[in-house]
Write a protein that holds these residues in place. Structure first.
Motif, short mmCIF file in Angstrom:
data_model
loop_
_atom_site.label_atom_id
_atom_site.label_comp_id
_atom_site.label_asym_id
_atom_site.label_seq_id
_atom_site.Cartn_x
_atom_site.Cartn_y
_atom_site.Cartn_z
N SER A 27 0.82 -1.21 0.00
CA SER A 27 0.00 0.00 0.00
C SER A 27 0.86 1.26 0.00
CB SER A 27 -0.94 0.00 1.21
OG SER A 27 -0.20 -0.03 2.42
N HIS A 28 1.93 1.25 0.77
CA HIS A 28 2.83 2.41 0.78
C HIS A 28 3.64 2.50 -0.51
CE1 HIS A 28 1.85 2.45 5.04
NE2 HIS A 28 2.43 3.62 5.15
N ALA A 29 3.99 1.34 -1.05
CA ALA A 29 4.79 1.33 -2.28
C ALA A 29 3.99 1.80 -3.49
CB ALA A 29 5.33 -0.07 -2.54
N ALA A 30 2.67 1.83 -3.36
CA ALA A 30 1.84 2.27 -4.48
C ALA A 30 1.92 3.78 -4.72
CB ALA A 30 0.38 1.88 -4.23
N LEU A 31 2.34 4.54 -3.70
CA LEU A 31 2.34 6.00 -3.81
C LEU A 31 3.20 6.52 -4.96
CD1 LEU A 31 1.35 8.69 -2.75
CD2 LEU A 31 3.22 8.67 -1.09
N PRO A 32 4.47 6.10 -5.10
CA PRO A 32 5.24 6.62 -6.23
C PRO A 32 4.64 6.27 -7.59
CG PRO A 32 6.43 4.83 -5.14
CD PRO A 32 5.30 5.23 -4.25
N GLY A 33 3.99 5.10 -7.70
CA GLY A 33 3.33 4.74 -8.95
C GLY A 33 2.17 5.66 -9.26
N ILE A 34 1.42 6.04 -8.21
CA ILE A 34 0.30 6.96 -8.39
C ILE A 34 0.78 8.31 -8.92
CG2 ILE A 34 -1.45 8.30 -7.14
CD1 ILE A 34 -1.73 5.89 -5.24
N VAL A 35 1.82 8.84 -8.28
CA VAL A 35 2.32 10.17 -8.67
C VAL A 35 2.95 10.12 -10.06
CG1 VAL A 35 3.79 12.10 -8.00
CG2 VAL A 35 2.70 10.70 -6.23
N LEU A 36 3.72 9.08 -10.35
CA LEU A 36 4.34 8.97 -11.66
C LEU A 36 3.29 8.83 -12.76
CD1 LEU A 36 7.40 6.63 -10.94
CD2 LEU A 36 7.46 9.05 -11.62
N ALA A 37 2.21 8.11 -12.48
CA ALA A 37 1.12 7.98 -13.46
C ALA A 37 0.50 9.33 -13.73
CB ALA A 37 0.09 6.99 -12.95
N PHE A 38 0.35 10.13 -12.67
CA PHE A 38 -0.21 11.47 -12.86
C PHE A 38 0.74 12.35 -13.67
CE2 PHE A 38 0.07 15.87 -11.37
CZ PHE A 38 -1.14 16.35 -11.85
N ILE A 39 2.04 12.29 -13.34
CA ILE A 39 3.01 13.11 -14.06
C ILE A 39 3.05 12.73 -15.53
CG2 ILE A 39 5.48 13.64 -14.28
CD1 ILE A 39 5.69 13.34 -11.24
N ALA A 40 2.95 11.43 -15.81
CA ALA A 40 3.01 10.97 -17.20
C ALA A 40 1.75 11.31 -17.98
CB ALA A 40 3.24 9.45 -17.23
#
Length: 374
Positions: free
Chosen positions: A48-61
């Motif tokens: 659950s904590h490791a999902a955070l960078p994926g969320i932000v990177l998906a938004f940036i992309a």
């Protein structure tokens, strides 16, 4: 109360949030049971904590906060964390728990750094991105609930199809391997199901609290039953009730966020279960105390019987002090004598002298079968 419930379910927004929370509860309760039974509760926290960078990177992309791209980013990030944990533990002396702790802090720290960077971007779309930390159930719409339901249904169908295989993975993976099942493949499948449950709960309770939504219902259910099927059903029920109750509390109280309210509800149920269930802390302490009292009564009964036999009279009376010495144990025999008197096994002959009754003699004989045989 009835008026509030009627008003709550008649409101479109409230119904949508309740549907999302209930759907998430069913999935997280079922899937979380496997993490608890496999003693991998920390895995849910890590993913659950490791999902955070994926969320932000998906938004940036993508430049937008669309649910599907963010879900994909969260899934990939969580899977990467699990892959790195397995890689580190397989090729170093680092233990699994240490690798999990490192992955949790590194990925979450990276996510916070990326989140800070994204919030400084000259783009209004980044507003509210930080809500993924603690969830924003109030923002759920029908499309979000539909995605939660579809992904959750797929997870539940996977669990149903591989019920026996997953049970082997939880309790006896070595035996499952000898039967020809690929335990590594099943392990990856369980991990995928857990990741999917975590991802659909990010918008409701957030990356910080999602692990509690996954683990707490299963922990609570485990205290009440030892049957896996019953545990899974009960965990789903507890999570669903907690979700609906959390939504109701958030709607009825001012400035109470829905996600944390849901977690508080499920945590209270888990805490109560740990303390007061049939296998709970206080219940076991009560059973131990009762067992000790029964053992003390047996010691006193046998001591009185043995002392009476020295006088060739099973009903011979002895003083409480002599009975205490005869029991050979350092405890106050007065309470035990009173309990035995209530049971009709001993009677007070005056001047603090006690003797066995007829039923007491028969009961004491059961504690000394060698006397009976002689």
């Amino acid at each position: 109360m009835l008026e509030f419930a009627t008003e709550l379910f008649s409101d479109y927004t409230a119904r949508t949030i309740i549907s999302g929370a209930a759907s998430l509860g069913i999935v997280s309760g079922v899937v979380g049971s496997y993490a608890v039974l496999r003693k991998q509760s920390l895995v849910g926290d890590v993913m659950s904590h490791a999902a955070l960078p994926g969320i932000v990177l998906a938004f940036i992309a993508m430049g937008v906060k669309e649910q599907i791209p963010i879900f994909v980013g969260a899934v990939l990030s969580a899977i990467l964390a699990v892959f790195l944990i397995n890689l580190v533990t397989a090729n170093s002396r680092i233990k699994t728990d240490s690798a999990m702790g490192m992955a949790l802090s590194v990925f979450f720290g990276l996510g916070l750094v990326l989140l800070t960077y994204a919030q400084k971007m000259p783009d209004a779309n980044q507003a509210g991105l930080d809500k993924f930390l603690f969830g924003q159930a109030e923002a759920l719409v029908e499309k979000d609930v539909l995605i939660i339901a579809i992904v959750g249904l797929a997870s539940l169908l996977t669990v149903a199809l591989f019920w026996k295989e997953f049970k082997l993975l939880c309790f006896d993976p070595d035996f499952g391997g000898t039967m020809g099942f690929s335990m590594k493949t099943l392990d990856l499948l369980v991990t995928a199901v857990i990741v999917s449950a975590i991802v659909i709960g990010l918008q409701t309770v957030g990356v910080v609290l999602m692990s509690s939504m996954l683990i707490a219902p299963a922990v609570a259910a485990r205290q009440w039953t030892g049957n896996m099927g019953s545990m899974v059903i009960l965990a789903a029920f507890i999570a669903t009730v907690s979700g609906v109750t959390g939504v109701a509390l958030s709607a009825g109280l001012e400035n109470v966020p829905t996600g944390p309210a849901v977690i508080v509800c499920v945590s209270l149920i888990a805490f109560f279960s740990v303390l007061f269930s049939p296998n709970g802390f206080f219940t076991l302490r009560f059973k131990d105390a009762r067992s000790r009292r029964e053992i003390k009564k047996d010691y006193v009964l046998k001591a009185l019987h043995d002392l009476a036999l020295e006088h060739d009279d099973p009903g011979y009376a002895h003083s409480r002090r002599l009975i205490a010495l005869g029991s050979g144990k350092r405890f106050n025999v007065e309470r035990s004598l009173l309990k035995l008197q209530e049971a009709g096994y001993v009677e007070n002959m005056g001047q603090d002298n006690w003797r066995l009754t007829a039923s007491g003699i028969r009961e004491a004989a059961k504690l000394s079968p060698h006397e009976k045989s002689e």
